[in-house]
Design a protein around this motif. Structure first.
Motif, mmCIF file in Angstrom:
data_model
loop_
_atom_site.group_PDB
_atom_site.id
_atom_site.type_symbol
_atom_site.label_atom_id
_atom_site.label_comp_id
_atom_site.label_asym_id
_atom_site.label_seq_id
_atom_site.Cartn_x
_atom_site.Cartn_y
_atom_site.Cartn_z
ATOM 1 N N SER A 266 19.641 55.157 15.419
ATOM 2 C CA SER A 266 21.711 55.476 14.909
ATOM 3 C C SER A 266 21.758 56.363 13.707
ATOM 4 O O SER A 266 20.820 56.660 12.759
ATOM 5 N N LEU A 267 22.341 57.931 14.303
ATOM 6 C CA LEU A 267 22.560 58.865 13.296
ATOM 7 C C LEU A 267 23.004 58.379 11.865
ATOM 8 O O LEU A 267 22.839 59.295 10.261
ATOM 9 N N SER A 268 23.859 57.719 11.030
ATOM 10 C CA SER A 268 24.760 57.012 10.318
ATOM 11 C C SER A 268 23.626 56.618 9.880
ATOM 12 O O SER A 268 23.886 55.804 8.476
ATOM 13 N N THR A 269 22.508 56.398 10.194
ATOM 14 C CA THR A 269 21.467 54.964 9.138
ATOM 15 C C THR A 269 20.505 56.293 8.697
ATOM 16 O O THR A 269 18.940 55.206 8.496
ATOM 17 N N ALA B 240 21.517 62.220 3.260
ATOM 18 C CA ALA B 240 21.073 62.445 2.122
ATOM 19 C C ALA B 240 21.240 63.785 1.806
ATOM 20 O O ALA B 240 22.453 64.044 0.881
ATOM 21 N N LEU B 241 22.386 64.584 3.121
ATOM 22 C CA LEU B 241 22.838 65.902 2.616
ATOM 23 C C LEU B 241 24.349 65.296 2.316
ATOM 24 O O LEU B 241 25.298 64.510 2.492
ATOM 25 N N ARG B 242 24.582 66.367 1.847
ATOM 26 C CA ARG B 242 25.254 66.850 0.366
ATOM 27 C C ARG B 242 26.330 68.005 0.296
ATOM 28 O O ARG B 242 25.230 69.255 0.376
ATOM 29 N N PRO B 243 27.626 68.846 0.602
ATOM 30 C CA PRO B 243 27.450 70.031 0.059
ATOM 31 C C PRO B 243 27.671 70.497 -1.336
ATOM 32 O O PRO B 243 27.646 69.312 -2.688
ATOM 33 N N PRO B 244 27.275 71.254 -1.311
ATOM 34 C CA PRO B 244 27.306 72.325 -0.754
ATOM 35 C C PRO B 244 25.855 72.705 -0.786
ATOM 36 O O PRO B 244 25.031 72.470 -1.817
ATOM 37 N N THR B 245 26.059 73.601 0.060
ATOM 38 C CA THR B 245 24.415 73.825 0.720
ATOM 39 C C THR B 245 24.218 75.537 0.155
ATOM 40 O O THR B 245 24.695 75.938 1.017
#
Length: 263
Positions: free
Chosen positions: A27-30, A36-41
């Motif tokens: 599952s993508l959410s797991t 770990a993705l966070r802004p900004p990038t």
């Protein structure tokens, strides 16, 4: 050299081994790479699926401002294709704050419209700027995006154009405007070619390799910099792999990922 402190800690506190189970779809959410993705990038990366390895690594296509940074999903199996599109869009959304990016979602196939609308609803619930269009409005939408990247209007704000069954609109897009003699297909080719350097990227699903080629026309295919293929044989994919011989036979729930910038 090895950083001894890190190596030493890993011996004392080893990470539990992970067993790859090909019968389970994560599952993508797991997925760690997703959470770990966070802004900004600086250079956003679209997560496309899980690499077959013991680390659960995410197959990631970086969408920087350089030519060809568009993504194609190739195959006739709707569940596989829409899963990749959804993962790509939602992972990109996590790398921007609301208002920092815009999405245009085009549902061009009736059977896939529900998948497209679910992604739209999720993006809106997160506060993102998202526009939905269907087959009737796709030509006008493409004309607006193409106009925003050729210097006539718009800015360099990041934008993602997501096409659910891009080839389903081929006949409609081939029709030329009676005054300008420009077709929607011409506009799409402009976006594919000029968009990435202006922060506009296409993430599209085509139901066969030949239909991707029909969209790109007679010229080079390097406007598609990365792709995921499902029920497509290797010999059909070599033309999109910078001339490399592709040894690949389709398997259920398995895709082949190629990115010409790294592979």
């Amino acid at each position: 050299l090895f950083p001894y402190t890190t190596l030493f800690r890993s011996v004392i506190h080893p990470v539990p081994p992970r067993l790859f189970d090909g019968s389970l779809l994560p599952s993508l959410s797991t997925v760690d790479n997703f959470t770990a993705l966070r802004p900004p990038t600086q250079v956003p990366g679209a997560l496309l699926g899980q690499v077959i390895d013991v680390n659960g690594t995410a197959a990631t296509a970086r969408l920087g401002r350089s030519p060809g940074r568009n993504i194609a999903v190739i195959g006739s199996v709707q569940l596989d294709a829409t899963s990749v599109l959804g993962a790509a869009v939602l992972s990109l959304a996590r790398q921007y704050r609301p208002g920092g990016v815009s999405f245009t979602i085009a549902g061009l196939l009736d059977d896939a419209e529900d998948d497209a609308r679910r992604v739209v609803e999720t993006l809106r619930s997160q506060g993102h700027d998202v526009e939905f269009t269907g087959l009737d409005g796709i030509a006008e939408t493409l004309a607006g995006i193409a106009g925003s990247i050729d210097g006539r209007s718009g800015s360099d704000a990041p934008r993602f154009l997501v096409l659910y069954a891009a080839d389903a609109g081929q006949t409609r897009l081939e029709q030329k405007d009676p005054q300008t003699r420009v077709s929607g297909l011409d506009q799409l080719r402009t976006i594919l070619k000029q968009g990435p350097e202006r922060g506009v990227h296409v993430i599209g699903w085509w139901r066969s390799a030949q239909r991707v080629k029909n969209t790109l026309g007679m010229g080079p295919v390097d406007d598609i910099g990365a792709w995921v293929a499902f029920d497509v044989h290797g010999q059909e994919l070599s033309q999109f792999a910078a001339g490399q011989v592709v040894n690949w036979s389709p398997r259920a729930r398995r895709g082949l990922f190629f990115d010409r910038s790294v592979h």
